[in-house]
Design an enzyme around this catalytic site. Structure first.
Site, PDB file in Angstrom:
ATOM      1  N   HIS A   1      13.521  31.730  29.129  1.00 27.44           N
ATOM      2  CA  HIS A   1      13.316  31.102  27.806  1.00 27.44           C
ATOM      3  C   HIS A   1      14.200  31.799  26.759  1.00 27.44           C
ATOM      4  O   HIS A   1      14.925  31.153  25.998  1.00 27.44           O
ATOM      5  CB  HIS A   1      11.828  31.210  27.436  1.00 27.44           C
ATOM      6  CG  HIS A   1      11.495  30.768  26.045  1.00 27.44           C
ATOM      7  ND1 HIS A   1      10.931  29.545  25.766  1.00 27.44           N
ATOM      8  CD2 HIS A   1      11.646  31.387  24.848  1.00 27.44           C
ATOM      9  CE1 HIS A   1      10.752  29.439  24.453  1.00 27.44           C
ATOM     10  NE2 HIS A   1      11.185  30.541  23.878  1.00 27.44           N
ATOM     11  N   GLU A   2      14.143  33.121  26.751  1.00 27.68           N
ATOM     12  CA  GLU A   2      14.924  33.857  25.751  1.00 27.68           C
ATOM     13  C   GLU A   2      16.421  33.721  26.014  1.00 27.68           C
ATOM     14  O   GLU A   2      17.226  33.701  25.087  1.00 27.68           O
ATOM     15  CB  GLU A   2      14.512  35.332  25.726  1.00 27.68           C
ATOM     16  CG  GLU A   2      13.053  35.570  25.343  1.00 27.68           C
ATOM     17  CD  GLU A   2      12.642  34.912  24.029  1.00 27.68           C
ATOM     18  OE1 GLU A   2      13.454  34.898  23.089  1.00 27.68           O
ATOM     19  OE2 GLU A   2      11.513  34.385  23.952  1.00 27.68           O
TER      20      GLU A   2
ATOM     21  N   ASP B   1      13.278  26.784  19.796  1.00 29.76           N
ATOM     22  CA  ASP B   1      11.947  26.516  20.327  1.00 29.76           C
ATOM     23  C   ASP B   1      11.556  25.064  20.135  1.00 29.76           C
ATOM     24  O   ASP B   1      11.929  24.420  19.161  1.00 29.76           O
ATOM     25  CB  ASP B   1      10.921  27.428  19.644  1.00 29.76           C
ATOM     26  CG  ASP B   1      11.084  28.866  20.096  1.00 29.76           C
ATOM     27  OD1 ASP B   1      11.313  29.085  21.304  1.00 29.76           O
ATOM     28  OD2 ASP B   1      10.999  29.762  19.246  1.00 29.76           O
TER      29      ASP B   1
END
Ligand SMILES: [Ca+2]
Ligand SMILES: [Ca+2]
Length: 1015
Positions: free
Chosen positions: A162-163, A173
């Site tokens: 995700h990061e 996001d």
């Protein structure tokens, strides 16, 4: 002017296909070859306690992440090798290698004390917009080692992917984010596809429950409302822990096991991107899916790195653990004849003197080389370990300047000097100061192969506009920094370029020099001038004031200081040192310098320039100083392709961001043009992508031609307005927890996991003290200008509005209030001349045909308040109240608004984000009367729900739970279930029924006991 318009149009097309062409001035060593990422650095901060288990967790995280990444990119990418930089405060080991040019500040992933803005969660610092590489990923150490992390937030490997989406590909996001995107935070939206209210999610089929948080009782209840008419204010879409119909998106949730994909434009429902959900990703990425942005990135554009079968074994990354040893610096000083003009030689040697006599840290190694027609070693590498070594070094500084310019030869000599050290050349630093083009062989081009192979880092200082155009390239190729010193009054970059070499090792925070002021004055003969600098409580140790003059060898200036209490410091003070040979006075303040305003007064006996620098060190080992760091959008700005130069400055105390500070950039420009001063803003508009994160940004567009653009950054506490963020008790990414566990969320690293869905609030913090920071922001070179360019031509359009939103609507008045932040005439500067506001039937209608003429372009008959023909200055809040039709018989009406701005030259901005307005005849209200207490326990399981029943009305709210905390200290939870009746759901909303109330929530519903005391 028409030419400018065409040029801009052409440029926008060029930009859209080469978004990733340039990067921030900070170095990045990440490479992507044959599907594998290598050169990723993870750095552990020196405040993190020594813990081998942390290294193991980092390895575990990347190993797991490599598999997830491979899966999520559909066999296109994995992590090949990772370097872990451990701090010097940890025990050394023969297994550790040297880090070369890697530093904590340049690392891609940092493990460090928490940033209270996001803690305990990890986050990725992103300065730039969609598709652009971010700064770094920040984990607090406990987040990696605590087992609660994976329980509540999902596997570390998936969290890292995700990061990585943020860091590498510039994704944002997809969840409603009250902390990171507060002005645009929205839980539900009205879908013009399903004609009902949906949670803001990606992909479509999440199962959620509309709940509202009650702060007074620290509990939740079901929201009033329904999918058809929406919900009461403050209602959150509570994503439930059991989900079976979704496999995306990693940018939406990492905590759910089925989530293995990025949202995509596919027809496959489980990972289908929802372009209509109002989240930060859609807002900043023009509603493109994660996957579309990823495939457009240089890593995959044009079909590069196509899917490839890689065995599970080969997906495991290799790890190298490295640790810093000594800082090794060679000063490579230009002593060609041209340096003798305009006091350049004098200024260079006084700065070098300052550096050698007080800035160089004990334990470092320093050598000195001069180059003119040849290169000469003036001092081989010597360890600095006291006054004598420093005197020896200053004595070795070059005496005069004459001859030509052999930069290539100088570089080779510098490598030779560095190779004397037992650690070799790898990671050695060369500070190259030069004012002209090279004249003698070997040329830079001939030696760059050797320079790169040696692993040295070359920081370059371009001394004046005539300096070699190659300097930024040398820095960029070796991971070095680029400085520009205009040799005009107003900056002291020369001094700072020297000082920056000492930030290259692993210097613990309390040994880090903090520059409070760097400037220079042009003084007349016998002129006296006074300036001031604020000493704040975070610094004060080893404080130094340095003054360098340019005329005559005997002191031609007189200096006095005045302490905050009024006491005067003059040449009789013990710490007052004069060095006529290097035309410098250094005043070292003994003990701790007192807080408050320090004045310094200079009397000059001649007409000359006086350079002033004030620096200090952290007040003590356990006080984090207020620091300012800065970045530019690139060390080379492709102005001819329509790129602006963007300045970013970050203000923080330790890892606590400072908001509301006054941050000014002063940009020096080629030609005889005055410097431009710009206030950098943390307003979430224009170049600034996140509001209130302590990162201040602004585009600069007033180019004057080819040459170096040098930036200086000055920061103060904005008359007491500045706030150092201490905590943010609200959740960013939500943990997914069964509802019955929500009240005993554990701590991670001493920080309680934030409660999901508590309403957003202004960040809290403490007022920043009065302080001064002034530092060089680096430089950027423009190598070409657009055809026919002349300074002042209007080449830049207004910036795109990316924060258009609907403030409120009135069904009865048939009005919609729109708000946005005004763009400027030229991106973030000045004021545009008019807005074109477009009303479309729906978000999908606009997205399928983004041409204003296909929709309604508003005219004055539609506008009740506000004036689209009178835009305000960049950064102002614009409001417009418009009339919309409400058809007879309708109870919910929806429209979509889009706008763009035009400048006075007719240049249009791109279109804004699409903002949806929903007018409702009835807005659900929270229940006003307390329901009667339950007298019988609720049934163990909920009865099966018939499909196809009518939606429940708010006043007929069939049941609600009230969850009350007993005892403020123990926070023991008692669950009260009040008035249970059958649930009713709308036909098309059966996804809300599915397993939501016979799964975990059901268990929670019946678990509690009823306690009449609290009913
Ligand atoms: Ca910001
Ligand atoms: Ca313009």
């Amino acid at each position: 002017m028409a030419t400018g318009f065409k040029w801009v149009t052409m440029v926008l097309i060029v930009l859209s296909v080469s978004q990733c062409a340039d990067s921030l001035t900070r170095p990045s060593f990440i490479e992507f070859v044959d599907n594998g990422y290598s050169g990723i650095t993870v750095a552990i901060h020196n405040r993190v306690s020594e813990d081998q288990a942390l290294i193991d967790r980092i390895k575990y995280m990347f190993t797991e992440a490599s598999k997830y990444l491979y899966q999520a990119t559909q066999k296109r990418a994995y992590f090949r090798n990772v370097t872990i930089l451990i701090p010097k405060t940890w025990a050394s080991s023969p297994e550790y290698e040297l880090p070369g040019g890697l530093t904590f500040d340049s690392a891609d992933v940092i493990v460090a004390p928490p940033n209270p803005r996001w803690a305990p969660l990890q986050y990725t610092k992103q300065y730039e917009g969609c598709g652009r590489q971010g700064v770094h990923i920040h984990f607090m150490d406990a987040f990696l080692t605590d087992t609660n992390t994976e329980t509540f937030y999902g596997p570390l490997g998936r969290i890292l992917v995700h990061e990585w989406g943020h860091l590498r590909w510039g994704l944002f996001d997809e969840y409603p984010d009250a902390v990171g995107d507060p002005d645009y935070y929205q839980e539900y939206y009205f879908s013009q596809v399903t004609q009902q209210y949906e949670g803001v999610t990606c992909s479509y089929d999440y199962v959620g429950r509309p709940l509202i948080f009650l702060p007074e009782s620290f509990s939740y209840r079901d929201c009033a409302g329904s999918p058809n008419i929406g919900y009461e204010d403050g209602c959150i879409f509570f994503v439930l822990s059991g989900q079976s119909d979704v496999t995306s998106s990693i940018m939406f949730r990492t905590s759910l096991d089925p989530i293995i994909n990025f949202c995509n434009d596919t027809e496959e429902r489980d990972k289908q991107h929802n372009p209509h959900a109002p989240n930060k990703h859609n807002r900043l990425c023009n509603s493109k899916s994660n996957w579309e942005v990823i495939l457009d990135h240089d890593d995959f554009a044009g079909g590069s790195n196509p899917p490839r079968n890689i065995s599970e074994e080969d997906l495991v990354p290799t790890f190298t653990v490295v640790q810093h040893k000594d800082i090794r610096v060679v000063l490579l000083l230009d002593t060609s004849g041209s340096m003798d003009s305009h006091n350049k030689f004098t200024k260079m040697t006084s700065s070098a003197y300052n550096y050698l006599s007080s800035i160089v840290l004990d334990g470092s190694f320093v050598g000195i080389i001069e180059f003119n027609s040849n290169a000469n070693i003036l001092q081989t590498l010597v360890e600095v370990n006291g006054t004598e070594a420093r005197l020896g070094l200053t004595a070795a500084l070059p005496p005069k300047a004459e001859g030509w310019t052999a930069i290539g030869q100088g570089l080779l000599k510098a490598i030779e000097v560095l190779s004397d050290h037992e650690d070799g050349t790898q990671g050695g630093i060369i500070l190259l100061v030069s004012d002209g083009e090279e004249t003698h062989r070997p040329f830079v081009a001939d030696v760059m192969g050797d320079v790169i192979a040696s692993g040295v880092i070359v920081d370059t200082l371009a001394f004046g506009q005539q300096a070699s155009v190659l300097l930024p390239d040398i820095s960029k190729a070796t991971g070095g920094k680029t400085f520009f010193y205009s040799n005009e009054p107003g900056s002291n970059t020369l001094y700072e370029a020297f000082a920056a070499t000492m930030e290259r090792g692993d210097v613990i925070d309390s040994d880090k020099r903090v520059q409070l002021l760097g400037t220079s004055w042009s003084l007349e003969a016998d002129e006296t001038r006074t300036g001031g600098v604020f000493m704040d409580s975070t610094v004060g140790r080893k404080t130094e004031f340095s003054f360098s003059w340019t005329e005559k060898d005997n002191p031609s200036i007189e200096v006095t200081l005045q302490r905050p209490n009024g006491t005067i410091i003059d040449s009789s003070y013990d710490g007052f040192g004069e060095e006529p040979n290097f035309k410098t006075i250094i005043v070292k303040i003994e003990g701790q310098a007192e807080e408050g305003l320090w004045d310094y007064t200079v009397l000059s006996r001649h007409e000359q320039e006086v350079a002033i620098a004030v620096s200090s060190y952290p007040a003590s080992d356990d006080v984090d100083p207020i620091i300012v760091t800065s970045e530019l959008s690139g060390s080379i700005t492709a102005f001819e392709q329509g790129e602006p130069l963007v300045a970013y400055a970050e203000v923080r105390q330790g890892f606590k961001p400072m908001i509301n500070a006054n941050v000014t950039a002063t940009i020096e420009r080629p030609g005889s043009f005055e410097p431009i001063r710009l206030e950098l803003l943390d307003n979430g508009a224009g170049a600034d992508i996140t509001k209130n994160d302590g990162v201040y940004s602004r585009s600069f567009t007033e180019f004057t031609g080819i040459g170096y653009y040098g930036i200086r950054i000055d920061v103060n506490n904005n008359g007491g307005e500045a706030i150092i963020l201490e905590s943010n008790p609200y959740s960013k990414a939500r943990p997914i927890v069964p509802l019955d566990k929500i009240y005993d969320l554990p701590e991670i690293g001493g920080i309680r996991i934030p409660l999901p869905g508590a309403p957003p609030a202004e960040p809290t913090g403490t007022p920043a003290p009065a302080f001064s920071r002034g530092t060089s922001g680096g430089s950027s070179r423009v190598d070409a200008v657009p055809p026919g360019f002349a300074p002042g031509a209007d080449l830049f359009p207004p910036g795109d509005v990316l924060d258009l939103r609907v403030k409120e609507t009135s069904f009865q008045d048939k009005t919609v209030a729109l708000v946005w932040t005004a763009p400027g005439d030229d991106l973030d500067n000045g004021a545009a001349s008019r807005y074109e506001v477009i009303r479309a039937e729906s978000v999908p209608a606009w997205q399928s045909d983004p041409t204003p003429e296909s929709h309604l372009i508003l005219n004055s008959s539609h506008v009740l308040e506000g004036d689209p023909s009178a835009p305000q200055e960049f950064g102002s809040r614009e409001e417009l109240l418009v009339l919309v039709p409400v058809p007879k018989g309708a109870s919910v009406v929806s429209y979509t608004f889009v706008l763009r701005a035009f400048d006075d030259a007719g240049n249009p901005s791109g279109f804004s984000n699409a903002a949806q307005a929903v007018l409702r005849e009835y807005v659900p209200q929270p229940p006003t009367t307390k329901p009667p207490p339950a007298t019988t326990p609720p049934p163990a399981t909920r009865p099966p729900q018939p499909a196809g029943t009518t939606p429940h009305q708010p006043e007929g709210l069939s049941w609600q739970i009230a969850l009350i905390v007993i005892g403020s200290v123990a926070a023991v939870l008692v669950l009260i279930v009040v008035g249970i009746a059958a649930f009713k759901f709308s036909k098309s909303k059966d996804k809300n029924v599915k397993q939501s109330y016979d799964g975990e929530v059901g268990k929670g519903d019946v678990r509690g006991t009823y306690n009449p005391t609290f009913a």
